[in-house]
Enzyme design. Structure first.
Site, PDB file in Angstrom:
ATOM      1  N   ASP A  56      24.520  34.735  42.623  1.00 21.94           N
ATOM      2  CA  ASP A  56      25.243  33.856  43.526  1.00 21.94           C
ATOM      3  C   ASP A  56      26.637  33.546  42.964  1.00 21.94           C
ATOM      4  O   ASP A  56      26.708  33.398  41.622  1.00 21.94           O
ATOM      5  CB  ASP A  56      24.414  32.471  43.874  1.00 21.94           C
ATOM      6  N   ASP A  84      29.410  30.769  44.245  1.00 19.15           N
ATOM      7  CA  ASP A  84      29.949  29.332  44.248  1.00 19.15           C
ATOM      8  C   ASP A  84      28.957  28.354  43.563  1.00 19.15           C
ATOM      9  O   ASP A  84      27.599  28.359  44.001  1.00 19.15           O
ATOM     10  CB  ASP A  84      30.322  28.943  45.480  1.00 19.15           C
ATOM     11  N   ASP A 119      22.406  28.223  42.745  1.00 21.78           N
ATOM     12  CA  ASP A 119      22.474  26.801  42.387  1.00 21.78           C
ATOM     13  C   ASP A 119      21.880  26.262  43.561  1.00 21.78           C
ATOM     14  O   ASP A 119      21.743  24.914  43.616  1.00 21.78           O
ATOM     15  CB  ASP A 119      23.883  26.371  42.336  1.00 21.78           C
TER      16      ASP A 119
END
Length: 223
Positions: free
Chosen positions: A7, A9, A183
């Site tokens: 991922d 961001d 995250d």
């Protein structure tokens, strides 16, 4: 051979590139700062809560891009990279990517953020393969404001990752190990089908889930 998916961001970056792009446009006065910030903040809160309608958000963000001609957009994109993104590319993120590259793994970034914002970021990280929401582009090179295909969020990350692999004649089963670093609990669909899910700078929901599942948790940033 292994596959390493990331991922973007709050995983490789300590910021949300999509949100920061909106803030950047507001600071420059390139969009109505009050109205844009109101909508951008509302969408960001929905994303954090896991209630975001990805098509609605992408139509908003891509609709903003459609208001600029390609030359102006390219200039804004470069300024955004110089002022916002490059200062937030941290050594720990580069080192993690390099570890997988040195091992000979196939590396890709899989992000819900649109391709316009993330393509130069992937290049800055030295990652060739990017799976991101694709904007429709007209024959004269302008972004129309419409989304091509389906969003690359949640279950969409599975769909788009499998389609990307299929173009190379591969499936997830072709790899000895498949890593996915994220995250967010929004990425649980893809995390749940790979062999090595790794909660990276995890939010509270993902941290709790990862701990219950015995998944590794790592923190790349101190802030």
């Amino acid at each position: 051979m292994n596959l390493a998916l990331f991922d973007l961001d709050h995983t490789l970056l300590p910021i949300d590139s999509d949100y920061e792009w909106g803030q950047f446009l507001c600071r420059l006065g390139a969009v109505d700062p009050v109205e844009f910030a109101r909508r951008n903040d509302a969408f960001f809160a929905q994303y954090q809560a896991g209630t975001l309608d990805p098509v609605e958000y992408l139509e908003f963000s891509l609709g903003t891009l459609s208001g600029f001609d390609p030359v102006k957009l390219a200039a804004l994109q470069q300024q955004f990279m110089d002022e916002v993104i490059v200062p937030n590319i941290r050594p720990a993120a580069r080192a993690l990517l390099q570890k997988h590259k040195d091992a000979g793994d196939l590396v890709a970034i899989v992000t819900a953020t649109n391709h316009f914002v993330t393509a130069p970021i992937a290049r800055a990280f030295g990652v060739e393969h990017l799976i991101a929401a694709m904007p429709e582009v007209s024959e004269d090179g302008r972004i129309t404001g419409r989304l091509l295909g389906t969003p690359t969020q949640g279950p969409g990350k599975i769909e788009h990752t499998k389609a990307w692999l299929e173009k190379m004649g591969k499936t997830l089963d072709h790899f000895d190990a498949v890593y996915f670093y994220s995250d967010s609990h929004n990425d649980l669909p893809l995390m749940s089908i790979v062999s090595h899910p790794i909660a990276t700078n995890p939010n509270a929901k993902l941290s709790s889930h990862a701990s219950a599942q015995g998944w590794p948790l790592i923190h790349l940033f101190n802030d």
